[in-house]
Design a protein around this motif. Structure first.
Motif, short mmCIF file in Angstrom:
data_model
loop_
_atom_site.label_atom_id
_atom_site.label_comp_id
_atom_site.label_asym_id
_atom_site.label_seq_id
_atom_site.Cartn_x
_atom_site.Cartn_y
_atom_site.Cartn_z
N VAL A 276 4.62 -12.78 -8.86
CA VAL A 276 4.61 -11.47 -8.22
C VAL A 276 5.77 -10.61 -8.69
O VAL A 276 5.63 -9.41 -8.90
CB VAL A 276 4.64 -11.63 -6.68
CG1 VAL A 276 4.70 -10.27 -6.00
CG2 VAL A 276 3.45 -12.41 -6.20
N LYS A 277 6.93 -11.22 -8.89
CA LYS A 277 8.12 -10.45 -9.27
C LYS A 277 7.97 -9.80 -10.65
O LYS A 277 8.54 -8.75 -10.91
CB LYS A 277 9.35 -11.35 -9.24
CG LYS A 277 9.71 -11.79 -7.85
CD LYS A 277 10.94 -12.66 -7.82
CE LYS A 277 11.24 -13.09 -6.39
NZ LYS A 277 12.37 -14.01 -6.33
N ASP B 116 5.65 -0.95 -5.77
CA ASP B 116 6.73 -1.65 -5.07
C ASP B 116 6.32 -2.04 -3.65
O ASP B 116 6.66 -3.11 -3.17
CB ASP B 116 7.99 -0.78 -5.02
CG ASP B 116 8.61 -0.61 -6.39
OD1 ASP B 116 8.39 -1.49 -7.26
OD2 ASP B 116 9.31 0.40 -6.59
N ARG C 41 4.02 -5.05 -3.86
CA ARG C 41 4.78 -6.23 -4.29
C ARG C 41 5.62 -6.79 -3.15
O ARG C 41 5.67 -8.00 -2.93
CB ARG C 41 5.66 -5.84 -5.47
CG ARG C 41 5.97 -7.02 -6.35
CD ARG C 41 6.66 -6.66 -7.64
NE ARG C 41 6.21 -5.39 -8.17
CZ ARG C 41 6.97 -4.59 -8.90
NH1 ARG C 41 8.18 -4.90 -9.19
NH2 ARG C 41 6.50 -3.44 -9.34
#
Length: 144
Positions: free
Chosen positions: A74-75, A82, A85
């Motif tokens: 995910v990062k 954003d 995430r």
């Protein structure tokens, strides 16, 4: 009279809370309108590996690699916004993170307020009934 005033204050504070929740839902939906649609995860974003399944499964459990392990970083998902995430990192569920519920309609708002009012009235009636029952127990006539 004082008891009904305090009941009215509690009733109005609960309605205020419900209205605040509705207002926050509308704000969330309006802020999500400006975001582009959530992109789908392609196979190149996922690492796939196969392994033997653990646990019960009969004769083939130790022979066939039927367990599929899919991992998604995910990062490093630069193509997600954003907000999404951050939600994924909190929830670990992509669809739930990207879903923004629609704002409640006027009809739904009225129904929510009506159900809150009915619930509040039922709560107050049950309290009043219990108080009346206890008051009867305290009278001198009930000891005879």
């Amino acid at each position: 009279m004082a008891a009904s005033d305090s009941g009215d204050k509690k009733f109005s504070s609960r309605l205020a809370q419900v209205q605040q929740l509705i207002h926050e839902a509308e704000e969330r939906s309006l802020s999500a309108v400006n975001e582009p649609p959530t992109p789908k995860i392609a196979l190149e974003h996922v690492s796939v590996s196969f392994a033997r399944s653990g646990g019960p499964g009969g004769q083939n459990v130790n022979k066939v690699n039927t367990k599929v392990d899919m991992r998604f970083n995910v990062k490093k998902a630069y193509w997600l916004s954003d907000r999404i995430r951050e939600r994924i990192l909190q929830l670990a569920i992509i669809d739930a993170a990207s879903y923004v519920p629609p704002p409640p309609s006027e009809e739904q708002k009225k129904k929510i307020a009506k159900m809150a009012a009915i619930g509040e009235q039922k709560r107050l009636q049950s309290k009043k009934a219990l108080s009346h029952k206890k008051a009867i127990r305290r009278t001198r006539d009930s000891y005879d």
